[in-house]
Design a protein around this motif. Structure first.
Motif, PDB file in Angstrom:
ATOM      1  N   GLU A  80     -85.821-109.679 -42.780  1.00  0.00           N
ATOM      2  CA  GLU A  80     -84.798-108.635 -42.814  1.00  0.00           C
ATOM      3  C   GLU A  80     -85.446-107.318 -43.218  1.00  0.00           C
ATOM      4  O   GLU A  80     -86.495-107.292 -43.867  1.00  0.00           O
ATOM      5  CB  GLU A  80     -83.688-109.042 -43.790  1.00  0.00           C
ATOM      6  CG  GLU A  80     -82.998-110.341 -43.386  1.00  0.00           C
ATOM      7  CD  GLU A  80     -81.995-110.821 -44.414  1.00  0.00           C
ATOM      8  OE1 GLU A  80     -81.658-110.025 -45.324  1.00  0.00           O
ATOM      9  OE2 GLU A  80     -81.563-111.983 -44.326  1.00  0.00           O
ATOM     10  N   SER A 105     -87.675-111.461 -46.971  1.00  0.00           N
ATOM     11  CA  SER A 105     -87.693-112.746 -46.288  1.00  0.00           C
ATOM     12  C   SER A 105     -87.266-113.847 -47.246  1.00  0.00           C
ATOM     13  O   SER A 105     -87.099-113.619 -48.442  1.00  0.00           O
ATOM     14  CB  SER A 105     -89.097-113.051 -45.749  1.00  0.00           C
ATOM     15  OG  SER A 105     -89.962-113.434 -46.801  1.00  0.00           O
ATOM     16  N   LYS A 110     -86.673-116.219 -42.220  1.00  0.00           N
ATOM     17  CA  LYS A 110     -85.840-115.054 -41.953  1.00  0.00           C
ATOM     18  C   LYS A 110     -86.586-113.789 -42.346  1.00  0.00           C
ATOM     19  O   LYS A 110     -87.245-113.729 -43.374  1.00  0.00           O
ATOM     20  CB  LYS A 110     -84.531-115.161 -42.746  1.00  0.00           C
ATOM     21  CG  LYS A 110     -83.676-116.356 -42.356  1.00  0.00           C
ATOM     22  CD  LYS A 110     -82.437-116.470 -43.225  1.00  0.00           C
ATOM     23  CE  LYS A 110     -81.617-117.692 -42.839  1.00  0.00           C
ATOM     24  NZ  LYS A 110     -80.426-117.862 -43.702  1.00  0.00           N
TER      25      LYS A 110
END
Length: 389
Positions: A176, A186, A174
């Motif tokens: 962000e 992350s 992920k």
């Protein structure tokens, strides 16, 4: 190792950025419970502790500045970097501590951390911050000293703040947006010794030039095929429990148990599967036994792509595959899902090959290692934990 030596010697904000500094030089042993004064049961620190405890241990919370578990040096104290409160708790299960900071202004905190990282890099420490342990949450920041604790905490909404421009965030994690430019948030935990999150971008693909490692000199032995579930059942009859215990009923095929989990989930059509059957004995007054799934495949590339994503998601969780998860063995237009090593050995004799997408995998000479239909995976008959006899 240079980064570890520098951080252990200086014992500065490195306790935020790398596990080694806190473990080797900047972090005294966890004190006995009697030497730690518990923080109040209410307030931001206690709220942060309650959140952290959903994912890791966070015991003996203390807000005393002289608690021996507190990192020394330039660690931001209350009143610095917009930090209002600082506390520390212990994750004894994973042999580390968790420092908690409560900033009044999260953007200012991130800006100050970024500035500190860049100052260290300009000062000649180009690797500083690559192994950040600055985990940003809602209203607080956690600094676990143990890589194992960090790996557990990123399963929550906490994200690793990294401001070294060269820090990796591999595909599959992920990403962000932080409150400052040129940093990242992350769920990727980097560690120099390889104990952090797996880098899912580095599987060994045999598609290069020259002789393929593990490839038989005579070339591929081919893959089996069958034009129907009935033909596939007959083909694998001696390797699986399909002769007496077999069903194509959708309700039976959808069965899985605590011991047996299929690769294909939900509708087989979404995986490129055109026909599906179950071999083995579903639970009927006793635990299920010898479950395996047979597939006829209309879109092998789609099946392998979906299976790759599921395999990497399983591996990413803790760096290994679940024992209950089936392995996908493929032919030309057919596949078998089983978690039985002995069954897979029999299927390898029929020229089925296992779809392996794990980072760093390679096979020794004498085993088959061939390209799959998706990038970053291989087809093989080599299993490190269960090599063929």
């Amino acid at each position: 190792m240079r980064l570890q030596r520098i951080l252990a010697a200086t014992v500065t904000l490195g306790c935020l950025a790398t596990l080694a500094a806190c473990k080797e030089g900047g972090q005294p042993a966890t004190p006995a419970a009697s030497s730690s004064t518990a923080a109040a049961d209410t307030g931001p620190l206690a709220e942060a502790q309650r959140y952290l405890r959903q994912f890791a241990n966070c015991d003996d919370l203390s807000d005393k500045p002289d608690d021996p578990r507190m990192p020394a040096g330039d660690f931001p104290k209350a009143g610095q970097w917009s930090v209002k409160e600082v506390g520390v708790c212990s994750d004894k299960v994973r042999q580390g501590e968790i420092v908690i900071a409560v900033p009044g202004d999260m953007k200012q905190f991130q800006e100050r951390y970024k500035s500190y990282v860049l100052d260290r890099i300009r000062g000649g420490d180009g690797a500083y911050g690559l192994e950040s342990r600055v985990l940003v949450g809602k209203g607080f920041v956690a600094f676990p000293t143990s890589t194992k604790t960090a790996l557990t905490l990123v399963r929550s909404d906490l994200r690793v703040l990294t401001c070294n421009p060269t820090a990796p965030v591999p595909e599959g994690y992920k990403r962000e947006k932080p409150l400052v430019e040129h940093c990242s948030l992350s769920d990727f935990v980097n560690a120099e010794d390889g104990s952090g999150s797996p880098n899912l971008e580095t599987p060994q693909d045999p598609g290069g030039k020259g002789e393929k490692a593990g490839q038989p000199k005579a070339g591929s032995l081919g893959l089996p095929r069958a034009d129907s579930i009935a033909e596939l059942r007959a083909l694998v009859g001696n390797s699986l429990d399909c002769e007496k215990h077999f069903s194509t009923d959708p309700d039976a095929v959808a069965i899985e148990s605590i011991d047996y989990a299929p690769v294909v989930e939900g509708s087989g059509l979404g995986w490129g599967v055109t026909g599906r059957a179950l071999c083995g004995q579903p639970a009927a007054g006793q635990r299920a036994r010898d479950l395996s799934w047979l597939d006829t495949v209309g879109d092998m590339k789609l099946l392998q792509a979906k299976a790759k994503a599921a395999q990497l998601a399983d591996y990413k969780d803790d760096g290994k595959l679940r024992q209950t998860a089936s392995r996908l063995l493929v032919g030309e237009n057919i596949a078998v899902e089983t978690n039985s090593p002995s069954s897979r050995h029999g299927l390898y004799q029929l020229q089925f090959l296992y779809l392996n997408c794990l980072p760093g995998f390679s096979a020794p000479a004498g085993y088959r290692l061939e390209k799959s239909q998706v990038e970053g995976c291989v087809l093989t008959n080599y299993e490190p934990d269960h090599p063929l006899g």
